[in-house]
Design a protein around this motif. Structure first.
Motif, PDB file in Angstrom:
ATOM      1  N   GLU A  78       0.826  -1.214   0.000  1.00  0.00           N
ATOM      2  CA  GLU A  78       0.000   0.000   0.000  1.00  0.00           C
ATOM      3  C   GLU A  78       0.857   1.259   0.000  1.00  0.00           C
ATOM      4  O   GLU A  78       0.558   2.239  -0.682  1.00  0.00           O
ATOM      5  CB  GLU A  78      -0.955  -0.015   1.193  1.00  0.00           C
ATOM      6  N   ARG A  80       3.845   1.588  -1.267  1.00  0.00           N
ATOM      7  CA  ARG A  80       4.396   1.709  -2.628  1.00  0.00           C
ATOM      8  C   ARG A  80       3.316   2.173  -3.610  1.00  0.00           C
ATOM      9  O   ARG A  80       3.575   3.014  -4.463  1.00  0.00           O
ATOM     10  CB  ARG A  80       5.026   0.390  -3.063  1.00  0.00           C
ATOM     11  N   ARG A  81       2.123   1.623  -3.481  1.00  0.00           N
ATOM     12  CA  ARG A  81       1.026   2.013  -4.364  1.00  0.00           C
ATOM     13  C   ARG A  81       0.742   3.510  -4.240  1.00  0.00           C
ATOM     14  O   ARG A  81       0.466   4.190  -5.227  1.00  0.00           O
ATOM     15  CB  ARG A  81      -0.241   1.215  -4.032  1.00  0.00           C
ATOM     16  N   ARG A  82       0.853   4.029  -3.039  1.00  0.00           N
ATOM     17  CA  ARG A  82       0.587   5.451  -2.802  1.00  0.00           C
ATOM     18  C   ARG A  82       1.775   6.339  -3.151  1.00  0.00           C
ATOM     19  O   ARG A  82       1.681   7.556  -3.092  1.00  0.00           O
ATOM     20  CB  ARG A  82       0.203   5.678  -1.341  1.00  0.00           C
ATOM     21  N   GLY A  83       2.904   5.741  -3.480  1.00  0.00           N
ATOM     22  CA  GLY A  83       4.073   6.508  -3.891  1.00  0.00           C
ATOM     23  C   GLY A  83       4.898   7.081  -2.751  1.00  0.00           C
ATOM     24  O   GLY A  83       5.715   7.972  -2.973  1.00  0.00           O
ATOM     25  N   TYR A  84       4.728   6.547  -1.542  1.00  0.00           N
ATOM     26  CA  TYR A  84       5.519   7.034  -0.405  1.00  0.00           C
ATOM     27  C   TYR A  84       6.965   6.558  -0.535  1.00  0.00           C
ATOM     28  O   TYR A  84       7.230   5.474  -1.068  1.00  0.00           O
ATOM     29  CB  TYR A  84       4.942   6.551   0.918  1.00  0.00           C
ATOM     30  N   GLU A  85       7.870   7.372  -0.041  1.00  0.00           N
ATOM     31  CA  GLU A  85       9.291   7.027  -0.094  1.00  0.00           C
ATOM     32  C   GLU A  85       9.583   5.887   0.879  1.00  0.00           C
ATOM     33  O   GLU A  85       9.313   5.990   2.070  1.00  0.00           O
ATOM     34  CB  GLU A  85      10.156   8.239   0.261  1.00  0.00           C
ATOM     35  N   ASP A  89      14.078  -0.855   2.738  1.00  0.00           N
ATOM     36  CA  ASP A  89      13.233  -1.808   2.034  1.00  0.00           C
ATOM     37  C   ASP A  89      12.731  -2.920   2.958  1.00  0.00           C
ATOM     38  O   ASP A  89      13.348  -3.212   3.984  1.00  0.00           O
ATOM     39  CB  ASP A  89      14.009  -2.416   0.869  1.00  0.00           C
TER      40      ASP A  89
END
Length: 117
Positions: A78, A80-85, A89
């Motif tokens: 989620e 990554r889907r939202r583009g958060y940094e 990893d």
């Protein structure tokens, strides 16, 4: 994903030197996590607590809070889907948690974790 708990992560220069304030003055019980760079202090009556850390063993920056969730893989997908940094990893750590670090839009770095096992 469900959040199970949130605990503050306070960066200190020396765990031993910080003990007098957090254990002595505040009366919090120290709980060793078996790691040289982090410890937990908890009020035995209420369960309120915080973690003190001098650094993070595997991540490039220390977090400001640790958020324990029931599904870290879902939380990671989620984020990554939202583009958060993603600052650290998704990984399985030697001390028994699966985690990643994410930077919130306000700049704070959060440790999103789930106990393995």
């Amino acid at each position: 994903m469900r959040v199970e708990s949130i605990i503050a992560d306070l960066r200190v220069p020396d765990l031993e030197a910080a003990r007098d304030f957090y254990a002595g003055y505040l009366g919090l019980s120290e709980e060793s996590l078996g790691l040289s760079w982090v410890t937990r202090h908890t009020d035995p009556r209420t369960g309120a607590g915080l973690q003190l850390l001098t650094r993070d063993a595997t991540a490039p920056v220390p977090p400001v809070v640790s958020v324990k969730v029931d599904d870290v893989d879902e939380a990671y997908a989620e984020a990554r889907r939202r583009g958060y940094e993603i600052v650290h990893d998704l990984s399985q750590e030697a001390w028994g948690i699966r985690r990643f670090f994410v930077r919130a839009p306000d700049g704070n770095v959060l440790n999103i974790a789930q106990h393995s096992g």
